[in-house]
Design an enzyme around this catalytic site. Structure first.
Site, mmCIF file in Angstrom:
data_model
loop_
_atom_site.group_PDB
_atom_site.id
_atom_site.type_symbol
_atom_site.label_atom_id
_atom_site.label_comp_id
_atom_site.label_asym_id
_atom_site.label_seq_id
_atom_site.Cartn_x
_atom_site.Cartn_y
_atom_site.Cartn_z
ATOM 1 N N ASP A 118 0.850 -1.205 0.000
ATOM 2 C CA ASP A 118 0.000 0.000 0.000
ATOM 3 C C ASP A 118 0.878 1.246 0.000
ATOM 4 O O ASP A 118 1.772 1.378 0.845
ATOM 5 C CB ASP A 118 -0.896 0.015 1.241
ATOM 6 C CG ASP A 118 -1.854 -1.181 1.270
ATOM 7 O OD1 ASP A 118 -2.138 -1.716 0.189
ATOM 8 O OD2 ASP A 118 -2.290 -1.567 2.363
ATOM 9 N N TYR A 193 -1.558 -7.898 -8.546
ATOM 10 C CA TYR A 193 -1.487 -6.460 -8.862
ATOM 11 C C TYR A 193 -0.600 -6.212 -10.076
ATOM 12 O O TYR A 193 -0.888 -5.351 -10.893
ATOM 13 C CB TYR A 193 -0.946 -5.679 -7.655
ATOM 14 C CG TYR A 193 -1.996 -5.275 -6.652
ATOM 15 C CD1 TYR A 193 -2.863 -6.212 -6.101
ATOM 16 C CD2 TYR A 193 -2.112 -3.954 -6.241
ATOM 17 C CE1 TYR A 193 -3.815 -5.834 -5.164
ATOM 18 C CE2 TYR A 193 -3.069 -3.571 -5.303
ATOM 19 C CZ TYR A 193 -3.915 -4.514 -4.769
ATOM 20 O OH TYR A 193 -4.856 -4.140 -3.847
HETATM 21 N N1 SAH Z 1 1.077 -8.611 -2.907
HETATM 22 C C1 SAH Z 1 -0.238 -8.652 -3.546
HETATM 23 C C2 SAH Z 1 -1.232 -7.695 -2.876
HETATM 24 C C3 SAH Z 1 -0.860 -6.239 -2.890
HETATM 25 S S1 SAH Z 1 -2.028 -5.189 -2.029
HETATM 26 C C4 SAH Z 1 -0.091 -8.366 -5.012
HETATM 27 O O1 SAH Z 1 0.954 -7.843 -5.428
HETATM 28 O O2 SAH Z 1 -1.009 -8.684 -5.783
HETATM 29 C C5 SAH Z 1 -1.228 -5.026 -0.446
HETATM 30 C C6 SAH Z 1 -1.663 -6.112 0.543
HETATM 31 O O3 SAH Z 1 -0.882 -5.952 1.715
HETATM 32 C C7 SAH Z 1 -3.119 -6.016 0.963
HETATM 33 O O4 SAH Z 1 -3.729 -7.283 0.829
HETATM 34 C C8 SAH Z 1 -3.044 -5.570 2.426
HETATM 35 O O5 SAH Z 1 -4.104 -6.094 3.217
HETATM 36 C C9 SAH Z 1 -1.703 -6.114 2.866
HETATM 37 N N2 SAH Z 1 -1.051 -5.344 3.941
HETATM 38 C C10 SAH Z 1 -0.859 -4.014 3.947
HETATM 39 N N3 SAH Z 1 -0.236 -3.624 5.068
HETATM 40 C C11 SAH Z 1 0.004 -4.749 5.786
HETATM 41 C C12 SAH Z 1 0.608 -4.991 7.045
HETATM 42 N N4 SAH Z 1 1.093 -3.979 7.794
HETATM 43 N N5 SAH Z 1 0.688 -6.260 7.483
HETATM 44 C C13 SAH Z 1 0.162 -7.277 6.748
HETATM 45 N N6 SAH Z 1 -0.434 -7.107 5.555
HETATM 46 C C14 SAH Z 1 -0.519 -5.863 5.069
#
Ligand code: SAH
Length: 212
Positions: A118, A193
């Site tokens: 994120d 993603y």
């Molecule tokens: N890696 C995946 C998803 C990306 S979206 C891809 O590339 O398709 C980012 C994901 O990280 C989300 O599912 C969110 O819930 C998770 N996330 C964000 N911050 C986090 C944290 N502090 N601990 C665990 N998961 C987290």
């Protein structure tokens, strides 16, 4: 969450109990016993729906993989993929990455993957970015001496911020590319993603950050 939805989710999570580790603090300092071997342990933070993590576990039976996801109803999709594929070298944790040092002792992890984390674009939320000064010392603590963070993102602002943050926090950058899909990097495993953003024409950025 409404009771009926909660119940459905609980049942699906229950069915994934072979790959989900509850109360993971109990394994701190002896993670190798979970897998029954001494292979390197890689950690993915924020695995989302699990495409990368499941495909990486299948492609690399010589490593153990732990995938972290804080949102349970996304995690369950990843766990169902892993159950379907019957992978043995992959486990899941439903935790927030900020609690990693409660779960891993010093130098237990050989590599950390950050895929499309994120971006938290507002400056006042910068500390929540998984490459902020709040997280990089945590990774340093749990990584082995030769350990590294491998990061991919489509978000140029987050990438630029991360390049600076890794440098400021004493990491050494290697294999930095602003366009992974047109670089000479082989064996890339795409995330959900990554499929989405690259199909829309956005370049993917990638770096490796080593402890000095
Ligand atoms: N890696 C995946 C998803 C990306 S979206 C891809 O590339 O398709 C980012 C994901 O990280 C989300 O599912 C969110 O819930 C998770 N996330 C964000 N911050 C986090 C944290 N502090 N601990 C665990 N998961 C987290």
């Amino acid at each position: 969450m409404r009771a009926r939805i909660r119940k459905g989710l609980d049942r699906r999570v229950q069915e994934c109990e072979n790959v989900l580790l509850r109360e993971p603090e109990q394994y701190k300092g002896h993670w190798h016993t979970v897998f029954g071997n001494n292979a390197p342990i890689h950690l993915e933070l924020g695995c989302g729906k699990g495409k990368f993590t499941v495909e990486t576990a299948i492609a690399h039976p010589e490593i153990n993989l732990i995938a972290v996801e804080k949102v349970e109803n996304i995690l369950v999709l990843a766990m169902e993929k892993a159950m379907e594929a019957e992978v043995r070298n992959l486990r899941f944790l439903n935790i927030d990455a900020k609690n990693l040092t409660d779960i891993f002792a010093e130098h237990e992890i050989d590599r950390i993957y950050l895929n499309f984390s994120d971006p938290w674009p507002k400056k006042r939320h910068a500390k929540r970015r998984l490459t902020s000064e709040r997280f990089l010392p945590i990774y340093r603590q749990i990584l082995t001496e030769n350990g590294a963070v491998h990061m991919k993102t489509d978000n140029r602002a987050l990438f630029d911020y991360s390049l600076q943050s890794f440098e400021d926090n004493g990491y050494r950058l290697e294999h930095v590319t602003f366009d992974l899909h047109h670089s000479d990097f082989k064996d890339n495993i795409m995330t959900e993603y990554e499929m989405n953003f690259s199909s829309q024409g956005y370049p993917i950025h990638r770096l490796e950050a080593y402890l000095k």
